[in-house]
Design a protein around this motif. Sequence first.
Motif, PDB file in Angstrom:
ATOM      1  N   PHE A   1      51.917 -51.269  13.505  1.00  0.00           N
ATOM      2  CA  PHE A   1      50.896 -50.118  13.483  1.00  0.00           C
ATOM      3  C   PHE A   1      51.484 -48.768  13.786  1.00  0.00           C
ATOM      4  O   PHE A   1      52.397 -48.680  14.604  1.00  0.00           O
ATOM      5  CB  PHE A   1      50.087 -50.596  14.796  1.00  0.00           C
ATOM      6  CG  PHE A   1      48.861 -49.491  15.173  1.00  0.00           C
ATOM      7  CD1 PHE A   1      47.855 -49.385  14.178  1.00  0.00           C
ATOM      8  CD2 PHE A   1      48.897 -48.447  16.265  1.00  0.00           C
ATOM      9  CE1 PHE A   1      46.876 -48.500  14.540  1.00  0.00           C
ATOM     10  CE2 PHE A   1      48.096 -47.587  16.400  1.00  0.00           C
ATOM     11  CZ  PHE A   1      46.915 -47.535  15.605  1.00  0.00           C
ATOM     12  N   HIS A   2      50.854 -47.986  12.862  1.00  0.00           N
ATOM     13  CA  HIS A   2      51.244 -46.536  13.017  1.00  0.00           C
ATOM     14  C   HIS A   2      50.292 -45.731  13.637  1.00  0.00           C
ATOM     15  O   HIS A   2      49.331 -45.650  12.850  1.00  0.00           O
ATOM     16  CB  HIS A   2      51.783 -45.923  11.670  1.00  0.00           C
ATOM     17  CG  HIS A   2      53.059 -46.514  10.853  1.00  0.00           C
ATOM     18  ND1 HIS A   2      53.115 -48.119  10.415  1.00  0.00           N
ATOM     19  CD2 HIS A   2      54.338 -46.151  10.901  1.00  0.00           C
ATOM     20  CE1 HIS A   2      54.393 -48.067  10.134  1.00  0.00           C
ATOM     21  NE2 HIS A   2      55.066 -47.068  10.290  1.00  0.00           N
ATOM     22  N   TYR A   3      50.506 -44.812  14.429  1.00  0.00           N
ATOM     23  CA  TYR A   3      49.716 -43.946  15.145  1.00  0.00           C
ATOM     24  C   TYR A   3      50.073 -42.536  14.709  1.00  0.00           C
ATOM     25  O   TYR A   3      51.227 -41.905  15.174  1.00  0.00           O
ATOM     26  CB  TYR A   3      49.239 -44.010  16.815  1.00  0.00           C
ATOM     27  CG  TYR A   3      48.591 -42.863  17.068  1.00  0.00           C
ATOM     28  CD1 TYR A   3      47.164 -43.213  17.103  1.00  0.00           C
ATOM     29  CD2 TYR A   3      48.886 -41.659  17.678  1.00  0.00           C
ATOM     30  CE1 TYR A   3      46.290 -42.125  17.549  1.00  0.00           C
ATOM     31  CE2 TYR A   3      47.989 -40.779  18.010  1.00  0.00           C
ATOM     32  CZ  TYR A   3      46.678 -41.049  18.100  1.00  0.00           C
ATOM     33  OH  TYR A   3      45.863 -40.208  18.493  1.00  0.00           O
ATOM     34  N   VAL A   4      49.179 -41.647  13.902  1.00  0.00           N
ATOM     35  CA  VAL A   4      49.763 -40.510  13.221  1.00  0.00           C
ATOM     36  C   VAL A   4      49.414 -39.400  14.454  1.00  0.00           C
ATOM     37  O   VAL A   4      48.401 -39.117  14.939  1.00  0.00           O
ATOM     38  CB  VAL A   4      49.007 -40.136  11.936  1.00  0.00           C
ATOM     39  CG1 VAL A   4      49.363 -38.843  11.546  1.00  0.00           C
ATOM     40  CG2 VAL A   4      49.107 -41.315  10.910  1.00  0.00           C
ATOM     41  N   LEU A   5      50.568 -38.676  14.837  1.00  0.00           N
ATOM     42  CA  LEU A   5      50.477 -37.782  16.007  1.00  0.00           C
ATOM     43  C   LEU A   5      50.360 -36.295  15.099  1.00  0.00           C
ATOM     44  O   LEU A   5      49.603 -35.483  15.798  1.00  0.00           O
ATOM     45  CB  LEU A   5      51.995 -37.859  16.690  1.00  0.00           C
ATOM     46  CG  LEU A   5      52.347 -38.941  17.376  1.00  0.00           C
ATOM     47  CD1 LEU A   5      53.783 -39.040  17.874  1.00  0.00           C
ATOM     48  CD2 LEU A   5      51.474 -38.962  18.408  1.00  0.00           C
ATOM     49  N   ALA A   6      50.660 -36.159  14.022  1.00  0.00           N
ATOM     50  CA  ALA A   6      50.564 -34.937  13.166  1.00  0.00           C
ATOM     51  C   ALA A   6      50.756 -35.184  11.851  1.00  0.00           C
ATOM     52  O   ALA A   6      51.162 -36.052  11.225  1.00  0.00           O
ATOM     53  CB  ALA A   6      51.534 -33.931  13.805  1.00  0.00           C
ATOM     54  N   GLY A   7      50.279 -34.279  10.930  1.00  0.00           N
ATOM     55  CA  GLY A   7      50.494 -34.187   9.597  1.00  0.00           C
ATOM     56  C   GLY A   7      49.362 -35.215   8.924  1.00  0.00           C
ATOM     57  O   GLY A   7      48.482 -35.871   9.627  1.00  0.00           O
ATOM     58  N   ASP A   8      49.577 -35.360   7.647  1.00  0.00           N
ATOM     59  CA  ASP A   8      48.669 -36.498   6.784  1.00  0.00           C
ATOM     60  C   ASP A   8      49.492 -37.169   5.842  1.00  0.00           C
ATOM     61  O   ASP A   8      50.490 -36.689   5.260  1.00  0.00           O
ATOM     62  CB  ASP A   8      47.666 -35.622   6.301  1.00  0.00           C
ATOM     63  CG  ASP A   8      47.870 -34.543   5.553  1.00  0.00           C
ATOM     64  OD1 ASP A   8      48.417 -34.765   4.563  1.00  0.00           O
ATOM     65  OD2 ASP A   8      47.661 -33.402   5.911  1.00  0.00           O
ATOM     66  N   GLY A   9      49.039 -38.264   5.403  1.00  0.00           N
ATOM     67  CA  GLY A   9      49.585 -38.991   4.252  1.00  0.00           C
ATOM     68  C   GLY A   9      48.760 -40.105   3.729  1.00  0.00           C
ATOM     69  O   GLY A   9      47.552 -39.975   3.746  1.00  0.00           O
ATOM     70  N   VAL A  10      49.163 -41.004   3.194  1.00  0.00           N
ATOM     71  CA  VAL A  10      48.397 -42.232   2.623  1.00  0.00           C
ATOM     72  C   VAL A  10      49.028 -43.599   2.802  1.00  0.00           C
ATOM     73  O   VAL A  10      50.423 -43.641   2.577  1.00  0.00           O
ATOM     74  CB  VAL A  10      48.340 -41.965   1.246  1.00  0.00           C
ATOM     75  CG1 VAL A  10      47.559 -43.108   0.170  1.00  0.00           C
ATOM     76  CG2 VAL A  10      47.640 -40.625   0.779  1.00  0.00           C
TER      77      VAL A  10
ATOM     78  N   ALA B   1      46.340 -36.852  11.226  1.00  0.00           N
ATOM     79  CA  ALA B   1      46.358 -36.869  12.781  1.00  0.00           C
ATOM     80  C   ALA B   1      45.206 -37.370  13.475  1.00  0.00           C
ATOM     81  O   ALA B   1      44.255 -37.098  13.323  1.00  0.00           O
ATOM     82  CB  ALA B   1      46.823 -35.642  13.078  1.00  0.00           C
ATOM     83  N   GLY B   2      45.614 -38.205  14.633  1.00  0.00           N
ATOM     84  CA  GLY B   2      44.586 -38.743  15.392  1.00  0.00           C
ATOM     85  C   GLY B   2      44.030 -39.953  14.865  1.00  0.00           C
ATOM     86  O   GLY B   2      43.189 -40.646  15.630  1.00  0.00           O
ATOM     87  N   GLU B   3      44.596 -40.535  13.830  1.00  0.00           N
ATOM     88  CA  GLU B   3      44.089 -41.866  13.189  1.00  0.00           C
ATOM     89  C   GLU B   3      45.438 -42.802  13.198  1.00  0.00           C
ATOM     90  O   GLU B   3      46.622 -42.154  13.502  1.00  0.00           O
ATOM     91  CB  GLU B   3      43.538 -41.720  11.840  1.00  0.00           C
ATOM     92  CG  GLU B   3      42.356 -40.901  11.954  1.00  0.00           C
ATOM     93  CD  GLU B   3      41.740 -40.623  10.506  1.00  0.00           C
ATOM     94  OE1 GLU B   3      40.678 -40.123  10.180  1.00  0.00           O
ATOM     95  OE2 GLU B   3      42.665 -40.831   9.275  1.00  0.00           O
TER      96      GLU B   3
ATOM     97  N   ARG C   1      46.863 -42.661  22.341  1.00  0.00           N
ATOM     98  CA  ARG C   1      48.055 -41.710  21.952  1.00  0.00           C
ATOM     99  C   ARG C   1      49.410 -41.652  23.225  1.00  0.00           C
ATOM    100  O   ARG C   1      50.314 -41.810  22.470  1.00  0.00           O
ATOM    101  CB  ARG C   1      47.460 -40.274  21.769  1.00  0.00           C
ATOM    102  CG  ARG C   1      48.634 -39.147  21.508  1.00  0.00           C
ATOM    103  CD  ARG C   1      48.137 -37.696  21.281  1.00  0.00           C
ATOM    104  NE  ARG C   1      49.256 -36.598  21.298  1.00  0.00           N
ATOM    105  CZ  ARG C   1      49.462 -36.238  20.067  1.00  0.00           C
ATOM    106  NH1 ARG C   1      48.905 -36.643  19.096  1.00  0.00           N
ATOM    107  NH2 ARG C   1      50.667 -35.345  20.163  1.00  0.00           N
ATOM    108  N   GLN C   2      48.918 -41.462  24.100  1.00  0.00           N
ATOM    109  CA  GLN C   2      49.890 -41.295  25.241  1.00  0.00           C
ATOM    110  C   GLN C   2      50.604 -42.714  25.243  1.00  0.00           C
ATOM    111  O   GLN C   2      51.982 -42.982  25.685  1.00  0.00           O
ATOM    112  CB  GLN C   2      49.451 -41.288  26.774  1.00  0.00           C
ATOM    113  CG  GLN C   2      48.779 -39.868  26.524  1.00  0.00           C
ATOM    114  CD  GLN C   2      49.983 -38.863  26.560  1.00  0.00           C
ATOM    115  OE1 GLN C   2      50.830 -38.921  27.028  1.00  0.00           O
ATOM    116  NE2 GLN C   2      49.648 -37.681  25.485  1.00  0.00           N
ATOM    117  N   GLU C   3      50.142 -43.987  25.116  1.00  0.00           N
ATOM    118  CA  GLU C   3      50.592 -45.141  25.310  1.00  0.00           C
ATOM    119  C   GLU C   3      51.500 -45.329  24.120  1.00  0.00           C
ATOM    120  O   GLU C   3      52.665 -45.845  24.189  1.00  0.00           O
ATOM    121  CB  GLU C   3      49.509 -46.253  25.369  1.00  0.00           C
ATOM    122  CG  GLU C   3      48.761 -46.508  26.453  1.00  0.00           C
ATOM    123  CD  GLU C   3      49.691 -47.241  27.653  1.00  0.00           C
ATOM    124  OE1 GLU C   3      50.669 -47.542  27.354  1.00  0.00           O
ATOM    125  OE2 GLU C   3      49.145 -46.498  28.955  1.00  0.00           O
TER     126      GLU C   3
END
Length: 283
Positions: free
Chosen positions: A43-52, A69-71, A131-133
């Motif tokens: 599992f990747h949680y995106v902190l900033a930026g965007d991608g595919v 970010a946030g997803e 996000r904090q976890e």
Amino acid sequence: MANGSFSVFPNERFVDLGLYQYGWEQCAPMYSYGPHVRNHFLFHYVLAGDGVLEVTRPAGGTDYFPVKAGEGFMIFPRQVTTYYTGEEHPWQYAWVEFDGLRVKETLDLAGISQLNPIYRPSARDLAAQLRQEMLYIGQSRDLTPLHLIGHLYLLLDLMTRSSSSRKTLQSGKMQDFYVREATSFIEQNFQNDISVEDIAAFCNLNRSYFGKIFRDAVGKSPQEFLIQYRMTKAAELLKLTELAVKDISNAVGYPNQLHFSRAFKSIYGISPRQWRAENRIIS
């Protein structure tokens, strides 16, 4: 990768939920990874930026999932994936690789599947805690295994409660009883010459029906789960004891050492001897 942290979890004893690797990365512009196949859930949680995220379907074709970010995005075992970020807003993400008996149930509740691998939050406060976890686990290097497993449970709980795809829990199903009986039988008899037929017979179920309800609940066939459980125990013995590989092979239900080595490599990607050399705890 321009900056980041990477850690390997130092323990192989957790069956319900096990942590394998974790970390965080600040990706360089135009960063990509894949195509690749994982042995566990990632599992990747995106902190900033965007991608595919690109997912190759088994029958052919490719699905594309934009992630910002946030997803987050979940990669499933044995799934061919590629993921990449752009030039202007490269990803920064935290990630965890994990597996275990409870994972399939948890992801089902969160509404996250191979067809819908994207985590999107519906509750801002819970998403902030998730996000904090992710950051806490990703940046932790010297904490005890039990401590980290505890935070992984918290992470999955937050994922389930905050997911916009969350499903309603159905409790008390009879198949859950049979799955618990089966896993208990495996835990007590993995060192013996047992088969899927033996496990189904212990549960008083037809083999075909047993295989279906087990896969539906666990996300693995009974045979796959038995092999993974045995290899988890073998890894523990390789790390913590002086036993010869052939003795460990016998101890986890493999009289044939060659068959054992093949099964171990299918789970860990390397031979038992090489894995011991890389993971041995020196007293």
